[in-house]
Design an enzyme around this catalytic site. Structure first.
Site, mmCIF file in Angstrom:
data_model
loop_
_atom_site.group_PDB
_atom_site.id
_atom_site.type_symbol
_atom_site.label_atom_id
_atom_site.label_comp_id
_atom_site.label_asym_id
_atom_site.label_seq_id
_atom_site.Cartn_x
_atom_site.Cartn_y
_atom_site.Cartn_z
ATOM 1 C CD GLU A 96 22.039 5.610 63.794
ATOM 2 O OE1 GLU A 96 22.594 5.797 62.946
ATOM 3 O OE2 GLU A 96 21.153 6.193 64.013
ATOM 4 C CG ASP B 258 17.206 7.020 63.835
ATOM 5 O OD1 ASP B 258 17.860 6.171 63.138
ATOM 6 O OD2 ASP B 258 16.718 8.190 63.637
HETATM 7 C C1 GLC Z 1 19.826 6.931 61.655
HETATM 8 C C2 GLC Z 1 19.293 5.853 60.424
HETATM 9 C C3 GLC Z 1 19.163 6.596 59.259
HETATM 10 C C4 GLC Z 1 18.043 7.816 59.027
HETATM 11 C C5 GLC Z 1 18.762 8.600 60.246
HETATM 12 C C6 GLC Z 1 17.347 9.681 60.486
HETATM 13 O O1 GLC Z 1 21.073 7.441 61.068
HETATM 14 O O2 GLC Z 1 19.977 4.975 60.726
HETATM 15 O O3 GLC Z 1 18.825 5.605 58.160
HETATM 16 O O4 GLC Z 1 18.289 8.209 57.877
HETATM 17 O O5 GLC Z 1 18.844 8.144 61.419
HETATM 18 O O6 GLC Z 1 16.636 9.159 60.892
#
Ligand code: GLC
Ligand code: CA
Length: 555
Positions: free
Chosen positions: A248, A204
């Site tokens: 991500e 993440d």
């Molecule tokens: C990422 C996730 C999102 C979450 C954020 C904080 O962007 O995809 O859903 O709120 O991280 O963890």
């Protein structure tokens, strides 16, 4: 049989499916999805043909950010089940050839995590340095990720009169990864879940985790922020022969190269291609493949073990932050014109089919394209059915509604009268969109998705082959080939509702080559003077395999 190094790189040709246990299937009828429910739906996932399940956070959490605010990295939210259920679910997945990867959310913890509860007590607390504290917020103001909720990334904590860093919500304090103890904790978390059978992590918020302002710890041999990412990857490799990390990281191309670990490929195994995803929507808005072609051609070369993850939608807003302001307005106007459909001035909270006015030709064209692009496709649960969104749930929750299994109450997700989330109503309600009826309908989107998954899995060109945009003179059509040791494929996608006759080149093909349709009708086309001519429907999509006289691959 030839066993090469590359045969272990399973993620290069995986089909990934993301779901949240909480909203997938409720087995004990308390209104909340659970691991037992997921286990009972493993055959459904197997029939769809996916090879990798990505589970959104299922850890104990105050649930103020849908579980992305974790209060115990070594636990399971008891509403969803226990460790027995978790391990049983993993076993059932593996029995069906499905690997499981899980969300690794270590940029921050919940403010209810025992580390933070300790840390904020006083400046000398042993956990103080697990987080990032300052006497004053730095003068250079950083934008928070959720600008509708937060005005900055530093929060004053009255107890000790200092500020802590939080890139996301204020209840998600950022961990201090320059602290070797925190880095050890993160490795321990990874080691723990690997031991329980997971095959990797969806990491993440990677850029925030790597935040330059933080990660420079020369004493630990970390001279560059990315050294930390590489150290995680190396740890993964030591603990598991197969595990991968998909990051991500919504970043410009140059930074993506670094995050992959450049030509060494010793960083993230995969990255979501946010740029291509965003350009795809611009292409759809314009009925013109040019933006998506530009995005694909801007992909940098990557190492053999690295891979792009292609996606159309995910569990967050459809972010359009990499488009120009004018381009973003074009996409808003086409697909999310009402303010309630937009969020954070940068994204749309809808699912694909409603954005395309439910036009089945267009929806199929988009998924056909996604599966045919070089890389690994990633589906978000319900996409295979063409589920819609619940705008009144608001913001990112709009697309996180319960999975629609049947046309019964709450879409068969639960028998409890108050499900954890409301099911979609209106034209995309379970009455119209559900797995049960689509399973028996050869014309359904689900049946089409199964075909795409099966063809993708039998066509390693897509994961491995070299991508070329083919020259032809229909501007509304994207024609591309994927060529490699695995074979030679050609895909055509018409972004316009108007039919078009396309004449496209087939590289190195003579009259004794066959060009066999893989998706629509199985026809065999003739190559004449190195080209093939084909009439295409409006929003048509075609996949072909080029088969030479000595080629033993199936058409
Ligand atoms: C990422 C996730 C999102 C979450 C954020 C904080 O962007 O995809 O859903 O709120 O991280 O963890
Ligand atoms: Ca339940």
């Amino acid at each position: 049989m030839r066993i090469t190094d590359t045969s272990d790189l399973w993620w290069k040709t995986a089909v990934i499916y993301c779901l949240d246990v909480e909203t997938f299937m409720d087995w004990n009828n308390d209104g909340i999805g659970d691991f037992e429910g997921l286990a009972h739906r493993m055959d459904y996932l197997h029939e769809l043909g996916i090879t990798c399940l990505w589970l959104m956070p299922f850890y104990p959490s105050p649930n103020k950010d849908d579980g992305y605010d974790i209060s115990d990295f070594f636990g399971i939210d008891e509403r969803l089940g226990d460790f027995g259920d978790f391990v049983e679910m993993i076993r059932m997945a593996k029995d069906r050839g499905i690997r499981v990867i899980i969300d690794l959310v270590v940029n921050h913890t919940s403010d209810r995590h025992p580390w933070f509860i300790e840390a904020r007590k006083d400046k000398t607390n042993p956990y103080r340095d697990y987080y990032v504290w300052r006497d004053h917020p730095p003068r250079k103001k950083e934008q928070p990720v959720f600008p509708d909720q937060e005005t900055g990334v530093w929060m004053h904590d009255p107890q000790t009169d200092q500020y802590y860093l939080h890139h996301f919500y204020r209840f998600q304090p950022d961990l201090n990864v320059t602290n070797p103890k925190v880095r050890d904790e993160i490795a321990k978390i990874m080691g723990f879940w690997l031991q329980l059978g997971v095959s990797g992590f969806r990491v993440d918020a990677v850029p925030f985790l790597m935040d330059e302002s933080g990660v420079q710890a020369p004493e630990a041999g970390l001279k560059h922020p990315l050294d930390f990412l590489k150290s995680l990857k190396a740890f993964l490799g030591r603990r598991s022969g197969e595990a991968m990390m998909i990051g991500e990281a919504n970043l410009p191309r140059g930074a993506q190269v670094d995050y992959f670990g450049g030509e060494d490929g010793d960083g993230l195994s995969m990255q979501f291609d946010f740029i291509t995803m965003q350009s795809l929507y611009l292409s759809l808005a314009r009925n013109d493949p040019a933006p998506v072609v530009k995005a694909l051609e801007s992909r940098p070369a990557i190492a053999i073990e690295s891979q792009w993850a292609n996606f159309v939608r995910n569990h967050d807003e459809l972010t359009l932050d990499k488009l120009t302001d004018e381009e973003r307005q074009e996409v808003f106007a086409a697909f999310g014109p009402e303010p309630r459909m937009q969020v954070y001035d940068r994204g749309i909270i809808r699912r694909l089919p409603p954005m395309l006015d439910g036009d089945p030709r267009r929806v199929k064209m988009v998924y056909s394209l996604m599966f045919s692009l070089p890389g690994t496709p990633v589906l978000f649960y319900g996409e295979e059915l063409g589920m819609g969104e619940n705008l009144s749930a608001g913001s990112r929750l709009a697309v996180r509604t319960p999975m629609q299994w049947t046309d019964g109450p709450h879409g068969g997700f639960t028998q409890f009268e108050r499900p954890v989330r409301k099911v979609v109503t209106g034209g995309y309600s379970p009455e119209h969109v559900n797995a049960s009826s689509q399973r028996h309908d050869a014309e359904s989107l689900l049946a089409f998705m199964r075909t795409l998954v099966a063809r993708y899995r039998a066509s390693a060109e897509m994961g491995w082959g070299e991508f070329t945009v083919l020259k032809q003179d229909q501007p509304s059509v994207l024609a591309h080939s994927l060529v490699g040791a695995e074979g030679h494929m050609i895909a055509l996608h018409n972004f316009s509702g108007e039919p078009a006759t396309v004449t496209f080149p087939v590289e190195d093909a003579g009259p004794d080559h066959q060009v066999v349709d893989l998706l629509v009708d199985g026809v065999v086309l003739r190559v004449e003077d190195g080209t093939v001519t084909l009439p295409m429907d409006g929003y048509g999509y075609r996949w072909f395999r080029v088969i030479g006289p000595d080629d033993k691959r199936l058409g």
